[in-house]
Enzyme design. Sequence first.
Site, PDB file in Angstrom:
ATOM      1  CE1 TYR A 187     -31.687   6.614 -22.489  1.00 52.96           C
ATOM      2  CE2 TYR A 187     -30.330   8.584 -22.619  1.00 52.96           C
ATOM      3  CZ  TYR A 187     -30.826   7.527 -21.899  1.00 52.96           C
ATOM      4  OH  TYR A 187     -30.481   7.378 -20.591  1.00 52.96           O
ATOM      5  CE  LYS A 246     -37.329  -7.960 -19.271  1.00 52.28           C
ATOM      6  NZ  LYS A 246     -36.933  -8.602 -18.034  1.00 52.28           N
ATOM      7  CG  ASP A 269     -34.263  -9.046 -16.124  1.00 51.87           C
ATOM      8  OD1 ASP A 269     -33.659  -9.446 -17.137  1.00 51.87           O
ATOM      9  OD2 ASP A 269     -35.430  -9.388 -15.864  1.00 51.87           O
ATOM     10  CG  ASP A 273     -27.721   6.413 -19.280  1.00 55.45           C
ATOM     11  OD1 ASP A 273     -26.579   6.714 -18.900  1.00 55.45           O
ATOM     12  OD2 ASP A 273     -28.718   7.119 -19.063  1.00 55.45           O
TER      13      ASP A 273
END
Length: 360
Positions: free
Chosen positions: A123, A190, A223, A247
Amino acid sequence: MYTVTLIPGDGIGPEISDATMRVIEATGVSIAWDIQNAGLTVYEKEGNPLPQRVLDSIRKHKVALKGPLTTPVGTGFRSVNVALRQILDLFCCLRPCKSFKGARTRYQDIDLTIIRENTEDLYAGIEFEKGSDDTRKLIEYITQSTGRTIRSDSGITIKPISVYATEKIVRFAFEYARAHNRKKVTAVHKANIMKYSDGLFLETARTVAKKYPDIQFEDRIVDNMCMQLVQKPELYDLIVLPNLYGDIISDLAAGLIGGLGLAPGANLGDEIALFEPVHGSAPKYRGLNKVNPLAMILSGMMMLEHLGEKGAAKRLEKAVASVIEEGRYVTYDMKSDPDDPSAATTSMVADAIIEKLASA
Ligand code: NAD
């Protein structure tokens, strides 16, 4: 009397802002609203979706309440929401997701708080457009320095994650846990794939966690986190994440408590606080007096807490809970059939809350 900047927003923003101002007035807390428009309509008139006057007002009053603002997809100006967070260094996006009795959802007793880093990651707005000279140079540099090729027809978005911003957001999560008597912080990442950005986030989070031995700490790969939240949300308490995952997981968590219509949020800096619902401007419902004002009203409740008006905030939360539990004045999104003709309008929900506040 407090003075607060109010950005009504566009799309459904003005109608839910109006409902929120009326409800806050009914709590008895006296607020002078410095109304500042921004976004698409201002862009069309003034050529700038975020004029300086809006920033000056927020910097002066230190507290703002904001409706959603539309961002053109793919082309046009960059998100005003993201710009506000970056320019005002609102490093933390706090999004509590708490079940209300009577809300239509598959889950009961959810009490999760999402703590999202708000200034970095994908972002950051550092982008290289397909075909531009800079993009070509960047691709050349990457090929020279890594030996890896990137297709020449690629667009590129940069993902910076710093120790500075990660320490700040993770410390915020632990301090919040202590102040609100919460038990556990889960860091989401991640790091198995993005070792230098998410890996840094995880390592930094682990280092900060050592200074808070009284609060449990664990981490999850993003995930897996999505699946876990859908299967066993009760295992989680405070969740701290980089910007993009924050988000996405915020919307997932909003889904657990009955949808975006119920999810409030705060963007917090060291001095400035800007409160806004998690949801966007839902342009197709603009002007219909139809959407749910509760996410913005609950953002207003968070603002009252921030102002130190804890009694008023509690009374407002109780009034909202009671309206939801009775189920008579709730909008279409809280009905099992969205076309249910008995669904309340935006202003009817506000009126019902005001009546509860008056009779409390
Ligand atoms: P959205 O949140 O506007 O809508 C997603 C879905 O939720 C839609 O089905 C919508 O009808 C429903 N919904 C949203 N708010 C609701 C409410 N109060 N009551 C009932 N239903 C509600 O997301 P989107 O369609 O992806 O985005 C629309 C615009 O909003 C885009 O321009 C986007 O960039 C912008 N946006 C702004 C913010 C912000 O201002 N902070 C946040 C997210 C999206």
